[in-house]
Write an enzyme that holds these catalytic residues in place. Structure first.
Site, PDB file in Angstrom:
ATOM      1  N   PHE A   1      38.524 -29.179-115.451  1.00 53.35           N
ATOM      2  CA  PHE A   1      39.336 -28.024-115.873  1.00 53.35           C
ATOM      3  C   PHE A   1      39.144 -26.837-114.924  1.00 53.35           C
ATOM      4  CE2 PHE A   1      39.792 -29.050-120.755  1.00 53.35           C
ATOM      5  CZ  PHE A   1      40.491 -30.198-120.431  1.00 53.35           C
TER       6      PHE A   1
ATOM      7  N   GLN B   1      39.882 -33.436-129.920  1.00 53.12           N
ATOM      8  CA  GLN B   1      38.531 -34.028-129.888  1.00 53.12           C
ATOM      9  C   GLN B   1      37.534 -32.940-129.494  1.00 53.12           C
ATOM     10  OE1 GLN B   1      40.829 -34.386-127.515  1.00 53.12           O
ATOM     11  NE2 GLN B   1      40.104 -35.418-125.683  1.00 53.12           N
ATOM     12  N   THR B   2      36.300 -33.066-129.999  1.00 55.80           N
ATOM     13  CA  THR B   2      35.317 -32.001-129.743  1.00 55.80           C
ATOM     14  C   THR B   2      34.137 -32.507-128.901  1.00 55.80           C
ATOM     15  OG1 THR B   2      33.985 -32.455-131.725  1.00 55.80           O
ATOM     16  CG2 THR B   2      35.843 -30.916-131.967  1.00 55.80           C
TER      17      THR B   2
ATOM     18  N   TYR C   1      27.765 -48.185-120.027  1.00 53.55           N
ATOM     19  CA  TYR C   1      26.904 -46.994-120.076  1.00 53.55           C
ATOM     20  C   TYR C   1      26.181 -46.919-121.419  1.00 53.55           C
ATOM     21  CZ  TYR C   1      25.734 -41.964-119.650  1.00 53.55           C
ATOM     22  OH  TYR C   1      25.095 -40.740-119.585  1.00 53.55           O
TER      23      TYR C   1
ATOM     24  N   SER D   1      34.108 -29.686-115.144  1.00 56.39           N
ATOM     25  CA  SER D   1      34.416 -29.546-113.710  1.00 56.39           C
ATOM     26  C   SER D   1      35.905 -29.783-113.472  1.00 56.39           C
ATOM     27  CB  SER D   1      33.542 -30.495-112.882  1.00 56.39           C
ATOM     28  OG  SER D   1      33.460 -31.753-113.492  1.00 56.39           O
TER      29      SER D   1
ATOM     30  N   GLU E   1      25.679 -49.112-123.902  1.00 59.22           N
ATOM     31  CA  GLU E   1      24.741 -50.192-124.230  1.00 59.22           C
ATOM     32  C   GLU E   1      23.590 -50.245-123.224  1.00 59.22           C
ATOM     33  OE1 GLU E   1      24.776 -51.329-127.022  1.00 59.22           O
ATOM     34  OE2 GLU E   1      26.753 -51.901-127.748  1.00 59.22           O
TER      35      GLU E   1
HETATM   36  P1  NAD Z   1      24.845 -37.342-111.778  1.00 59.40           P
HETATM   37  O1  NAD Z   1      25.804 -38.447-111.579  1.00 59.40           O
HETATM   38  O2  NAD Z   1      25.138 -36.038-111.108  1.00 59.40           O
HETATM   39  O3  NAD Z   1      23.375 -37.764-111.327  1.00 59.40           O
HETATM   40  C1  NAD Z   1      22.898 -39.069-111.381  1.00 59.40           C
HETATM   41  C2  NAD Z   1      22.085 -39.320-110.119  1.00 59.40           C
HETATM   42  O4  NAD Z   1      21.554 -40.654-110.153  1.00 59.40           O
HETATM   43  C3  NAD Z   1      22.930 -39.216-108.842  1.00 59.40           C
HETATM   44  O5  NAD Z   1      22.265 -38.434-107.892  1.00 59.40           O
HETATM   45  C4  NAD Z   1      23.061 -40.672-108.386  1.00 59.40           C
HETATM   46  O6  NAD Z   1      23.267 -40.797-106.998  1.00 59.40           O
HETATM   47  C5  NAD Z   1      21.758 -41.264-108.880  1.00 59.40           C
HETATM   48  N1  NAD Z   1      21.820 -42.718-109.078  1.00 59.40           N
HETATM   49  C6  NAD Z   1      22.785 -43.430-109.717  1.00 59.40           C
HETATM   50  N2  NAD Z   1      22.481 -44.741-109.673  1.00 59.40           N
HETATM   51  C7  NAD Z   1      21.287 -44.851-109.018  1.00 59.40           C
HETATM   52  C8  NAD Z   1      20.469 -45.950-108.649  1.00 59.40           C
HETATM   53  N3  NAD Z   1      20.802 -47.221-108.946  1.00 59.40           N
HETATM   54  N4  NAD Z   1      19.333 -45.698-107.944  1.00 59.40           N
HETATM   55  C9  NAD Z   1      18.977 -44.435-107.611  1.00 59.40           C
HETATM   56  N5  NAD Z   1      19.730 -43.355-107.935  1.00 59.40           N
HETATM   57  C10 NAD Z   1      20.875 -43.572-108.621  1.00 59.40           C
HETATM   58  O7  NAD Z   1      24.690 -37.138-113.353  1.00 59.40           O
HETATM   59  P2  NAD Z   1      23.891 -36.051-114.192  1.00 59.40           P
HETATM   60  O8  NAD Z   1      24.872 -35.351-115.036  1.00 59.40           O
HETATM   61  O9  NAD Z   1      22.987 -35.282-113.317  1.00 59.40           O
HETATM   62  O10 NAD Z   1      23.046 -37.008-115.152  1.00 59.40           O
HETATM   63  C11 NAD Z   1      21.661 -37.240-114.950  1.00 59.40           C
HETATM   64  C12 NAD Z   1      21.135 -38.145-116.049  1.00 59.40           C
HETATM   65  O11 NAD Z   1      21.303 -37.502-117.322  1.00 59.40           O
HETATM   66  C13 NAD Z   1      21.846 -39.496-116.147  1.00 59.40           C
HETATM   67  O12 NAD Z   1      20.902 -40.486-116.463  1.00 59.40           O
HETATM   68  C14 NAD Z   1      22.800 -39.301-117.306  1.00 59.40           C
HETATM   69  O13 NAD Z   1      23.098 -40.510-117.946  1.00 59.40           O
HETATM   70  C15 NAD Z   1      22.018 -38.353-118.201  1.00 59.40           C
HETATM   71  N6  NAD Z   1      22.930 -37.570-119.048  1.00 59.40           N
HETATM   72  C16 NAD Z   1      23.671 -36.553-118.522  1.00 59.40           C
HETATM   73  C17 NAD Z   1      24.550 -35.862-119.344  1.00 59.40           C
HETATM   74  C18 NAD Z   1      25.399 -34.745-118.813  1.00 59.40           C
HETATM   75  O14 NAD Z   1      26.239 -34.247-119.566  1.00 59.40           O
HETATM   76  N7  NAD Z   1      25.216 -34.259-117.614  1.00 59.40           N
HETATM   77  C19 NAD Z   1      24.674 -36.213-120.689  1.00 59.40           C
HETATM   78  C20 NAD Z   1      23.909 -37.259-121.182  1.00 59.40           C
HETATM   79  C21 NAD Z   1      23.019 -37.929-120.355  1.00 59.40           C
HETATM   80  N1  UDP Z   2      38.806 -34.913-120.872  1.00 51.20           N
HETATM   81  C1  UDP Z   2      40.033 -34.270-120.756  1.00 51.20           C
HETATM   82  N2  UDP Z   2      40.507 -34.012-119.520  1.00 51.20           N
HETATM   83  C2  UDP Z   2      39.839 -34.345-118.383  1.00 51.20           C
HETATM   84  C3  UDP Z   2      38.579 -34.985-118.503  1.00 51.20           C
HETATM   85  C4  UDP Z   2      38.093 -35.266-119.767  1.00 51.20           C
HETATM   86  O1  UDP Z   2      40.683 -33.930-121.762  1.00 51.20           O
HETATM   87  O2  UDP Z   2      40.336 -34.060-117.280  1.00 51.20           O
HETATM   88  C5  UDP Z   2      38.270 -35.165-122.238  1.00 51.20           C
HETATM   89  C6  UDP Z   2      37.792 -36.592-122.457  1.00 51.20           C
HETATM   90  O3  UDP Z   2      38.877 -37.400-122.881  1.00 51.20           O
HETATM   91  C7  UDP Z   2      36.762 -36.373-123.546  1.00 51.20           C
HETATM   92  C8  UDP Z   2      36.188 -34.993-123.243  1.00 51.20           C
HETATM   93  O4  UDP Z   2      37.145 -34.351-122.403  1.00 51.20           O
HETATM   94  O5  UDP Z   2      37.380 -36.339-124.814  1.00 51.20           O
HETATM   95  C9  UDP Z   2      34.839 -35.036-122.530  1.00 51.20           C
HETATM   96  O6  UDP Z   2      34.969 -35.912-121.436  1.00 51.20           O
HETATM   97  P1  UDP Z   2      33.825 -36.114-120.350  1.00 51.20           P
HETATM   98  O7  UDP Z   2      34.306 -37.180-119.412  1.00 51.20           O
HETATM   99  O8  UDP Z   2      33.439 -34.812-119.779  1.00 51.20           O
HETATM  100  O9  UDP Z   2      32.551 -36.618-121.150  1.00 51.20           O
HETATM  101  P2  UDP Z   2      32.293 -37.622-122.377  1.00 51.20           P
HETATM  102  O10 UDP Z   2      33.585 -38.185-122.887  1.00 51.20           O
HETATM  103  O11 UDP Z   2      31.402 -38.656-121.806  1.00 51.20           O
HETATM  104  O12 UDP Z   2      31.657 -36.744-123.385  1.00 51.20           O
END
Ligand code: NAD
Ligand code: UDP
Length: 313
Positions: free
Chosen positions: A191, A209-210, A145, A189, A147
């Site tokens: 929690f 962790q934060t 993810y 989601s 990279e």
């Molecule tokens: P999500 O998993 O709910 O949505 C991603 C969507 O992309 C899904 O509908 C999935 O079916 C679709 N998808 C995955 N691979 C695909 C492919 N090969 N072709 C077509 N569709 C494909 O995630 P999200 O939280 O809505 O994230 C949306 C975007 O924002 C992502 O690119 C994610 O990396 C980025 N992002 C989200 C967060 C966050 O906290 N929600 C944080 C940082 C970056």
């Molecule tokens: N985490 C947790 N319990 C869970 C799911 C995640 O303590 O049931 C922690 C996880 O280890 C990380 C933080 O919550 O430190 C955020 O995790 P998440 O998967 O939501 O996103 P990311 O690590 O990509 O920021």
């Protein structure tokens, strides 16, 4: 002016809110998704809209449509889902970026990349400004993810430099809200669902962790504001809520707001799990005139309401 807007990953959590808002603003929206982590349920209420089109397509394959703007969100975002098939995650980020940049080049369209705070890895600079290059393990479990998204950023800036493609790179920090999948695996989601079902709340590690959590409505406003900036604004630009919380604080807030009697249990911390994360959003404040408005407690209440409803609790 009515624009034709392609949203890849439009049936996902953030994408579905974005499609909805763009339609409300009077635009025509093409929602592309392969439904890996997205669901039809997220956009079912939009299917009858005369200016909404749903396209089942995998972004690793080229795609052609006439559009003025492209929001490239397609990519699984939860660690469980992006690690399920790491090769596919890399292909989605890299080939997806190439395909969307090629399309934007041909159409002279603007293209926005949903990049991530994960480009900073386990950051040694806190809070993280855009100028920080990050601390990413290139061969760890999160590398597919992190990279993939870093390579996508490199592709974006190179298409901009070489071909003058109009790019916008958004570095999105943890975003939450209604329409996260109940089995998504991300912390908010997890929690909430655990608390509502009376199951143990699973804290990974010792909970110190934060993370900084942004409510989805604030994020959608920022993404649209970034797309509307002049062509000289390319990013990368951090988008997120600077309010920083430990996972223990988050668990306690969820317990309080749900009134749940779930117990907190501690589980092993996954490898390379970042210890701290907080966006420096000075650039977004200045460039977009934007800052998040929804406080964690308010956003959690709305998200809890959503999960209560879909889980029939
Ligand atoms: P999500 O998993 O709910 O949505 C991603 C969507 O992309 C899904 O509908 C999935 O079916 C679709 N998808 C995955 N691979 C695909 C492919 N090969 N072709 C077509 N569709 C494909 O995630 P999200 O939280 O809505 O994230 C949306 C975007 O924002 C992502 O690119 C994610 O990396 C980025 N992002 C989200 C967060 C966050 O906290 N929600 C944080 C940082 C970056
Ligand atoms: N985490 C947790 N319990 C869970 C799911 C995640 O303590 O049931 C922690 C996880 O280890 C990380 C933080 O919550 O430190 C955020 O995790 P998440 O998967 O939501 O996103 P990311 O690590 O990509 O920021």
């Amino acid at each position: 002016m009515k624009k034709r807007i392609l949203v890849t990953g439009g049936a996902g959590f953030v994408g579905s809110h974005l499609c909805e808002t763009l339609l409300e603003k009077g635009h025509e929206v093409f929602c592309l998704d392969n439904f890996f982590t997205g669901q039809k349920q997220n956009i079912i209420h939009l299917l009858d809209h005369p200016y909404f089109e749903l396209i089942r397509h995998d972004i690793t394959m080229p795609f052609f449509i006439e559009a003025d703007e492209i929001y490239n969100l397609a990519c699984p975002a939860s660690p469980i889902h992006y690690q399920y098939n790491g090769i596919k995650t890399i292909k989605t980020s890299v080939m997806g970026a190439i395909n969307m940049l090629g399309l934007a080049k041909r159409l002279n369209a603007k293209v926005l990349q949903a990049s991530t705070s994960e480009v900073y890895g386990d950051p040694e600079v806190h809070p993280q400004p855009e100028s920080y290059w990050g601390n990413v393990n290139p061969i760890g479990p999160r590398a597919c993810y992190d990279e993939g998204k870093r390579c996508a950023e490199a592709l974006f800036v190179n298409y901009h430099r070489q071909n003058r493609v109009k790019i916008k790179i958004a570095r999105i920090f943890n975003t939450y809200g209604p329409r996260m999948h109940p089995n998504d695996g991300r912390v908010v989601s997890n929690f909430i669902v655990q608390a509502l079902k009376g199951e143990d709340i699973t804290i990974f590690g010792n909970g110190t962790q934060t993370r900084s959590f942004c409510f989805v409505d604030d994020m959608v406003k920022a993404l649209i504001a970034l797309m509307e900036t002049p062509d000289t604004v390319t990013g990368p630009i951090n988008l997120g809520n600077p309010g920083e919380f430990t996972m223990l604080e988050l668990a306690e807030a969820v317990l309080r707001l749900t009134g749940s009697r779930s117990k907190i249990v501690y589980m092993p911390l996954p490898q390379d799990d970042p210890m701290q994360r907080q966006p420096d959003i000075s650039l977004a404040r200045k460039t977009l005139g934007w800052q998040p408005e929804v406080q964690l407690e308010q956003g959690l209440k709305q998200t809890i309401g959503y999960f209560k409803n879909i889980l029939n609790l």
